[in-house]
Design a protein around this motif. Structure first.
Motif, mmCIF file in Angstrom:
data_model
loop_
_atom_site.group_PDB
_atom_site.id
_atom_site.type_symbol
_atom_site.label_atom_id
_atom_site.label_comp_id
_atom_site.label_asym_id
_atom_site.label_seq_id
_atom_site.Cartn_x
_atom_site.Cartn_y
_atom_site.Cartn_z
ATOM 1 N N THR A 6 0.856 -1.190 0.000
ATOM 2 C CA THR A 6 0.000 0.000 0.000
ATOM 3 C C THR A 6 0.888 1.234 0.000
ATOM 4 O O THR A 6 1.826 1.325 0.797
ATOM 5 C CB THR A 6 -0.921 -0.043 1.242
ATOM 6 O OG1 THR A 6 -1.972 -0.980 0.961
ATOM 7 C CG2 THR A 6 -1.537 1.310 1.541
ATOM 8 N N SER A 10 0.984 8.082 -3.574
ATOM 9 C CA SER A 10 1.420 7.339 -4.769
ATOM 10 C C SER A 10 1.710 8.245 -5.966
ATOM 11 O O SER A 10 2.420 7.844 -6.883
ATOM 12 C CB SER A 10 0.370 6.294 -5.159
ATOM 13 O OG SER A 10 -0.853 6.931 -5.495
ATOM 14 N N LEU A 19 6.248 2.660 -7.324
ATOM 15 C CA LEU A 19 5.522 1.904 -8.362
ATOM 16 C C LEU A 19 6.499 1.385 -9.430
ATOM 17 O O LEU A 19 6.312 0.289 -9.962
ATOM 18 C CB LEU A 19 4.430 2.780 -8.978
ATOM 19 C CG LEU A 19 3.213 2.994 -8.060
ATOM 20 C CD1 LEU A 19 2.272 4.059 -8.618
ATOM 21 C CD2 LEU A 19 2.445 1.672 -7.845
ATOM 22 N N VAL A 31 0.357 -4.249 -5.945
ATOM 23 C CA VAL A 31 -0.180 -3.064 -5.287
ATOM 24 C C VAL A 31 -1.493 -3.425 -4.604
ATOM 25 O O VAL A 31 -2.380 -4.015 -5.224
ATOM 26 C CB VAL A 31 -0.420 -1.939 -6.322
ATOM 27 C CG1 VAL A 31 -1.133 -0.757 -5.673
ATOM 28 C CG2 VAL A 31 0.909 -1.490 -6.928
ATOM 29 N N LEU A 34 -3.685 2.493 -2.931
ATOM 30 C CA LEU A 34 -3.042 3.732 -3.391
ATOM 31 C C LEU A 34 -3.765 4.912 -2.758
ATOM 32 O O LEU A 34 -4.997 4.895 -2.643
ATOM 33 C CB LEU A 34 -3.140 3.850 -4.917
ATOM 34 C CG LEU A 34 -2.405 2.802 -5.755
ATOM 35 C CD1 LEU A 34 -2.737 2.985 -7.241
ATOM 36 C CD2 LEU A 34 -0.883 2.891 -5.549
ATOM 37 N N TRP A 50 -2.920 -0.373 -12.024
ATOM 38 C CA TRP A 50 -2.536 -1.298 -10.956
ATOM 39 C C TRP A 50 -3.717 -2.033 -10.322
ATOM 40 O O TRP A 50 -3.522 -2.973 -9.553
ATOM 41 C CB TRP A 50 -1.743 -0.531 -9.882
ATOM 42 C CG TRP A 50 -0.412 -0.087 -10.405
ATOM 43 C CD1 TRP A 50 -0.081 1.151 -10.866
ATOM 44 C CD2 TRP A 50 0.768 -0.888 -10.565
ATOM 45 N NE1 TRP A 50 1.220 1.181 -11.296
ATOM 46 C CE2 TRP A 50 1.765 -0.063 -11.116
ATOM 47 C CE3 TRP A 50 1.080 -2.228 -10.295
ATOM 48 C CZ2 TRP A 50 3.041 -0.528 -11.414
ATOM 49 C CZ3 TRP A 50 2.355 -2.692 -10.583
ATOM 50 C CH2 TRP A 50 3.315 -1.845 -11.128
ATOM 51 N N PRO A 52 -5.787 -1.545 -7.751
ATOM 52 C CA PRO A 52 -5.623 -1.826 -6.310
ATOM 53 C C PRO A 52 -6.947 -2.239 -5.674
ATOM 54 O O PRO A 52 -8.017 -1.944 -6.214
ATOM 55 C CB PRO A 52 -5.172 -0.462 -5.756
ATOM 56 C CG PRO A 52 -5.788 0.534 -6.685
ATOM 57 C CD PRO A 52 -5.778 -0.103 -8.046
#
Ligand SMILES: NC(=O)c1ccc[n+]([C@@H]2O[C@H](COP(=O)([O-])OP(=O)(O)OC[C@H]3O[C@@H](n4cnc5c(N)ncnc54)[C@H](OP(=O)(O)O)[C@@H]3O)[C@@H](O)[C@H]2O)c1
Length: 384
Positions: A6, A10, A19, A31, A34, A50, A52
């Motif tokens: 996490t 970001s 990243l 990931v 974010l 990503w 997340p």
């Protein structure tokens, strides 16, 4: 099982570098969450790429602009803390300034591995963070390049008995060669031109005033539980040697690396394991010279103020950080001179009520607010 990571912040310099490290090591890392403040455009691109499980926008008024996709929708500080508590393995705290403290404490209270770039957390609450690290199963791995260097060097020696001093290096910032008189008239855009590192606004200005090195001395004091008189600073404009340990017998161990934050970030995400990295290496044969000198605290008094604050006690560290945040923002807005930043920190330190040891989070925030208010009030009057 891949490591679930996490990233708080970001869309910032450290966040984006993190990243890139994950991209490079996507066989072992993924990931999980974010978070950013308001850079919705980049945030949306990161979420789309990503995917997340959690995404948090600090500014709730812009929530509608975020394409959360399958991510849990979170906002504000509460959202960031929820994301930290969730099922991730490593939390990278890449927030700038005091806003990073609560997520740091949340990560430690929930037994996470904390990859800490947000040095301000340790400056404000070093004693409390030390207590949490002793009482929980949480781990803290520094991301700051100097502290990552020292962390690695200290693992090479046989305990505290061998150690005499730690040495943190500093590039010296863009004004290394400016006279005291010239420093009075430097402009915000000049302060943003760091000679070696490309970083966020706050740390770039903190590097120009050497406040950053002061924050880092305080960070090292807590991270390595060492008396601050045993932590030295050397100006090293080439930024190749990031930290050194001076041993009892007079020997000096130095950590050298190409100046790229992805190297210490990878070290932290791999919890100290070394992996192949394509982010550059040091070629001593092509480096023309490595130079070192002592910092000039006459021209850059913020560094001395950090040592003075360490002499004074925990309350002074909170005041040092908070006064710097307000004064630095005022400089960036063109309201005060560059040299006024250290002056205002000094005044706030002089006027604050000293508390030598603080482990209570409420007291930390009370003192933080007092110092912010003090400097804001001071700015309302003419400071000449
Ligand atoms: N940059 C470096 O090379 C470096 C090296 C060593 C240590 N550090 C430390 O790492 C930390 C971050 O530095 P940085 O240079 O990466 O900063 P930065 O480039 O300014 O990025 C800050 C990040 O935090 C987000 N953010 C800011 N305020 C926030 C808030 N209230 N809530 C949620 N997110 C927030 C920003 O979001 P938006 O983009 O939406 O504003 C951005 O993603 C600092 O403590 C710094 O001292 C940095």
């Amino acid at each position: 099982m891949k490591k679930r990571i996490t990233i708080l912040g970001s869309t910032g310099s450290i966040g984006k570098a993190t990243l890139e490290v994950i991209e490079e090591q996507k066989d072992t890392m993924e990931v999980c969450g974010l978070a950013c403040k308001e850079n919705v455009e980049l945030f949306n691109a990161q979420i789309a790429k990503w995917k997340p499980r959690y995404a948090c926008l600090f500014d709730p008024s812009r929530e509608g602009e975020v394409a959360f996709g399958s991510a849990s929708r979170l906002t504000g500080l509460a959202g960031m803390k929820e994301m930290v508590r969730a099922d991730c393995d490593i939390v990278v705290n890449a927030l700038p300034g005091s806003v990073g403290l609560e997520p740091t404490l949340e990560a430690l209270r929930n037994g996470k591995i904390l990859a800490l770039a947000n040095k301000e957390s340790l400056v404000m609450a070093g004693r409390l963070i030390g207590k949490l690290l002793r009482e929980t199963r949480a781990t803290l791995i520094p991301v700051d390049s100097e502290h990552s260097a020292l962390y690695q060097l200290l693992h090479c020696i046989d305990g505290a008995a061998e150690l005499r001093h730690l040495v943190l290096t500093a590039s010296g910032g863009p004004f290394r060669k400016r006279s005291k008189e010239e420093l009075k008239s430097v402009r915000p855009e000049e302060a943003m031109k760091h000679p070696t590192w490309k970083m966020g606004t706050k740390i770039t200005l903190d590097s120009a005033t050497l406040t950053n090195k002061g924050l880092e001395v305080i960070e090292a004091r807590w991270l390595f539980d060492l008396d601050h008189h045993r932590i030295k600073v050397l100006i090293h404009p080439e930024s190749i040697v990031h930290g050194m340990v001076e041993l009892r017998d007079g020997a000096l161990l130095a950590y050298c690396a190409h100046p790229d934050m992805r190297i210490p970030i990878s070290f932290a995400l791999n919890e100290g394991a070394r992996t192949e990295l394509p982010f550059g290496k040091v070629n001593l044969a092509t480096l023309r010279k490595l130079s070192f000198s002592t910092p000039d605290v006459e021209r850059f008094p913020a560094l001395k103020l950090a040592y003075d604050a360490l002499d004074t006690g925990d309350s002074a560290l909170i005041v040092f950080n908070a006064a710097n945040e307000v004064a630095s923002a005022a400089f960036m807005e063109g309201r005060i001179r560059f040299t006024d930043i250290a002056r205002l920190i000094d005044e706030a330190l002089t006027h604050h009520a000293r508390v030598p040891k603080i482990e209570d989070e409420h007291i930390i925030w009370d003192i933080h607010r007092w110092a912010m208010h003090y400097v804001m009030e001071r700015l309302r009057r003419s400071i000449d």
